[in-house]
Design a protein around this motif. Structure first.
Motif, mmCIF file in Angstrom:
data_model
loop_
_atom_site.group_PDB
_atom_site.id
_atom_site.type_symbol
_atom_site.label_atom_id
_atom_site.label_comp_id
_atom_site.label_asym_id
_atom_site.label_seq_id
_atom_site.Cartn_x
_atom_site.Cartn_y
_atom_site.Cartn_z
ATOM 1 N N PHE A 252 28.260 -5.537 -11.809
ATOM 2 C CA PHE A 252 28.024 -4.131 -12.155
ATOM 3 C C PHE A 252 26.599 -3.813 -11.746
ATOM 4 N N ASP A 253 26.432 -2.937 -10.759
ATOM 5 C CA ASP A 253 25.099 -2.735 -10.194
ATOM 6 C C ASP A 253 24.151 -1.999 -11.121
ATOM 7 N N ARG A 254 24.633 -1.503 -12.272
ATOM 8 C CA ARG A 254 23.743 -0.888 -13.264
ATOM 9 C C ARG A 254 23.212 -1.918 -14.256
ATOM 10 N N PRO A 259 25.538 -12.141 -11.373
ATOM 11 C CA PRO A 259 26.672 -11.621 -12.129
ATOM 12 C C PRO A 259 26.481 -11.877 -13.629
ATOM 13 N N VAL A 260 27.392 -11.343 -14.423
ATOM 14 C CA VAL A 260 27.450 -11.638 -15.848
ATOM 15 C C VAL A 260 28.715 -12.460 -16.078
ATOM 16 N N LEU A 261 28.558 -13.666 -16.581
ATOM 17 C CA LEU A 261 29.716 -14.528 -16.794
ATOM 18 C C LEU A 261 30.409 -14.194 -18.112
ATOM 19 N N CYS A 262 31.730 -14.192 -18.053
ATOM 20 C CA CYS A 262 32.561 -13.821 -19.216
ATOM 21 C C CYS A 262 33.616 -14.899 -19.422
ATOM 22 N N MET A 263 33.962 -15.116 -20.677
ATOM 23 C CA MET A 263 34.970 -16.121 -20.981
ATOM 24 C C MET A 263 35.869 -15.638 -22.110
ATOM 25 N N ARG A 264 37.162 -15.603 -21.851
ATOM 26 C CA ARG A 264 38.157 -15.237 -22.861
ATOM 27 C C ARG A 264 38.861 -16.527 -23.254
ATOM 28 N N ILE A 299 31.348 -3.714 -21.084
ATOM 29 C CA ILE A 299 30.772 -3.546 -19.745
ATOM 30 C C ILE A 299 31.792 -2.918 -18.799
ATOM 31 N N GLU A 300 33.039 -3.357 -18.886
ATOM 32 C CA GLU A 300 34.067 -2.788 -18.007
ATOM 33 C C GLU A 300 34.264 -1.301 -18.287
ATOM 34 N N HIS A 301 34.235 -0.915 -19.574
ATOM 35 C CA HIS A 301 34.390 0.498 -19.932
ATOM 36 C C HIS A 301 33.203 1.328 -19.456
ATOM 37 N N ILE A 302 32.004 0.800 -19.631
ATOM 38 C CA ILE A 302 30.821 1.559 -19.232
ATOM 39 C C ILE A 302 30.753 1.666 -17.704
#
Length: 440
Positions: A252-254, A259-264, A299-302
């Motif tokens: 997300f360039d903002r 990157p930002v790492l995510c884990m579900r 983050i995905e929503h924003i």
């Protein structure tokens, strides 16, 4: 025998079991700092100001500002039927107080030392306590609400009953003392905050993630190496999935680094996925901690909202986001141990709207008056006026992952909005967030 560890490792491998230090392969995932020459303001306590050295806390002076709620109700073990639906419940209760007849029987030395022990464990050496002060607090009980069965306030078994009332008193006083200390510290610190520009050396920035993957997940290791190569070559343009939607790198360039790492790590039935079913050993470990599901969705929503509104609502404005690292980033306040997950900047010319946002489940918070919810008031009434900076506005929001239907007893939807609690499940929550921020 000197080679017994090698023999043991060989045995584990033959049995298909992990063999400790040889189990994982570490892959370093670099991050790209996107701060550049951006002048983004944050707030911090001025150097040289030490609450513990300058203030003596007298908890009794904070009584009129604190409401403590303690639930002393036993849960009902049996399930009962409600329209063919099994639901659990709690015993019948009353809102009551411990009366002088109860308080006169208590061992106040024991109670005092229990509270003194908490004070010492928290290193709150600048707080003054006495057994008399604690008794005076309990004699004027307008500061607490106690949910309890009436039978638990009656005399049946002297020893057991008195022990219960002492435990209740300790629970009430512990909650009160904690709130009083945090309130005193927060109000004192609010007078000595300042604005500074965030720097590339801020604790929220780091050069790389350390990702450890168990060796039997070779395909994950290969994907991580591919991700690393894309970052180093400057070719990471989109999200990168390592294991379907369970592990991914968000682009997300903002956001001020990528990157930002995510884990579900849990499925819809709350079962852990990224662990070995036999040993409960994690299949992957990420440091610093990867985003959880609620943070990832935020983050995905924003990102989606920004892409939709960048030529309308955000035309002529700048929007930036940064993950706020727990215990290392910006905290409000140290005694509260509250580090909102994100810092959001919406800059309109010289004016910077700085908002601290925490996506979280709120079922376990202490109601609408919880300090984490009420932070926005403290920022507006205490911190912002002390900054002497007309070009910054401060705000905070909770993005609740807990549905509003599970919190009806807290208040109405309008009351949640007024207290800066928005709900992730509402289609318009992101629009409401940004429009309110721009109005602040």
């Amino acid at each position: 025998r000197a080679d017994y560890m090698d023999t043991f490792r060989k045995y584990l491998e033959d049995e298909g079991l992990p063999s400790n230090e040889d189990t994982y392969t570490e892959v370093k995932i670099p991050t790209v700092n996107l701060l550049g020459d951006k002048k983004l303001k944050v707030v911090r306590l001025k150097e040289g100001y030490d609450f513990k050295k300058n203030v003596v806390v007298h908890p009794e002076n904070m009584k009129e500002k604190i409401i403590v709620k303690v639930d002393w109700l036993p849960k009902v073990d049996a399930l009962y039927s409600d329209n063919n639906r099994e639901v659990s419940g709690v015993a019948d209760f009353t809102e009551s107080k411990l009366r002088p007849a109860h308080l006169n029987l208590l061992n106040w030395n024991r109670i005092f030392f229990a509270i003194e022990q908490m004070k010492n464990e928290r290193n709150w050496y600048n707080m003054e306590l006495s057994a008399d002060m604690l008794r005076e607090l309990m004699d004027a009980p307008d500061w607490y609400e106690l949910s309890i069965q009436e039978a638990d306030l009656e005399f049946h078994n002297f020893g057991r009953d008195v022990a219960r009332w002492e435990d209740i008193t300790v629970a009430l006083l512990r909650a009160f003392i904690e709130r009083a200390y945090k309130l005193a510290k927060g109000r004192w610190e609010a007078q000595y905050m300042e604005t500074v520009y965030i720097s590339p050396n801020d604790a929220n920035f780091f050069e790389e993630y350390s990702v450890e993957v168990r060796n039997d997940k070779r395909e994950w290791i290969d994907k991580l190496l591919e991700l690393r190569e894309q970052i180093l070559s400057g070719n990471l343009e989109n999200d990168f999935q390592i294991y379907n939607n369970w592990i991914k790198a968000l682009r997300f360039d903002r956001h001020l680094y990528c990157p930002v790492l995510c884990m579900r790590d849990k499925d819809r039935n709350n079962r852990r996925i990224l662990v070995d079913g036999n040993t409960n050993e994690p299949l992957v470990k990420i440091s610093p901690v990867a985003l959880n599901v609620g943070e990832t969705e935020f983050i995905e929503h924003i990102r989606r909202y920004y892409d939709k509104e960048k030529n309308r609502l955000f035309k002529g404005k700048e929007v930036y986001l940064l993950r706020n690292e727990s215990r290392k980033g910006i905290g409000f306040f140290e005694a509260s141990n509250f580090y909102p997950d994100f810092i959001l900047w919406v800059n309109d010319g010289e004016r910077q709207h700085v908002t601290f946002i925490d996506p979280k489940g709120i079922r376990n918070l202490k109601g609408m008056q919880d300090p984490k919810i009420q932070l926005f008031k403290q920022l507006k009434t205490e911190v912002e006026p002390s900054l002497n900076d007309a070009d910054i506005t401060l705000d905070s929001y909770i993005i609740s992952n807990t549905p509003v239907r599970e919190l009806k007893f807290w208040g109405t939807k309008e009351e949640f909005t007024e207290n800066h609690v928005l709900f992730k499940d509402d289609d318009d929550y992101m629009d409401l967030l940004f429009r309110n921020v721009l109005k602040s």
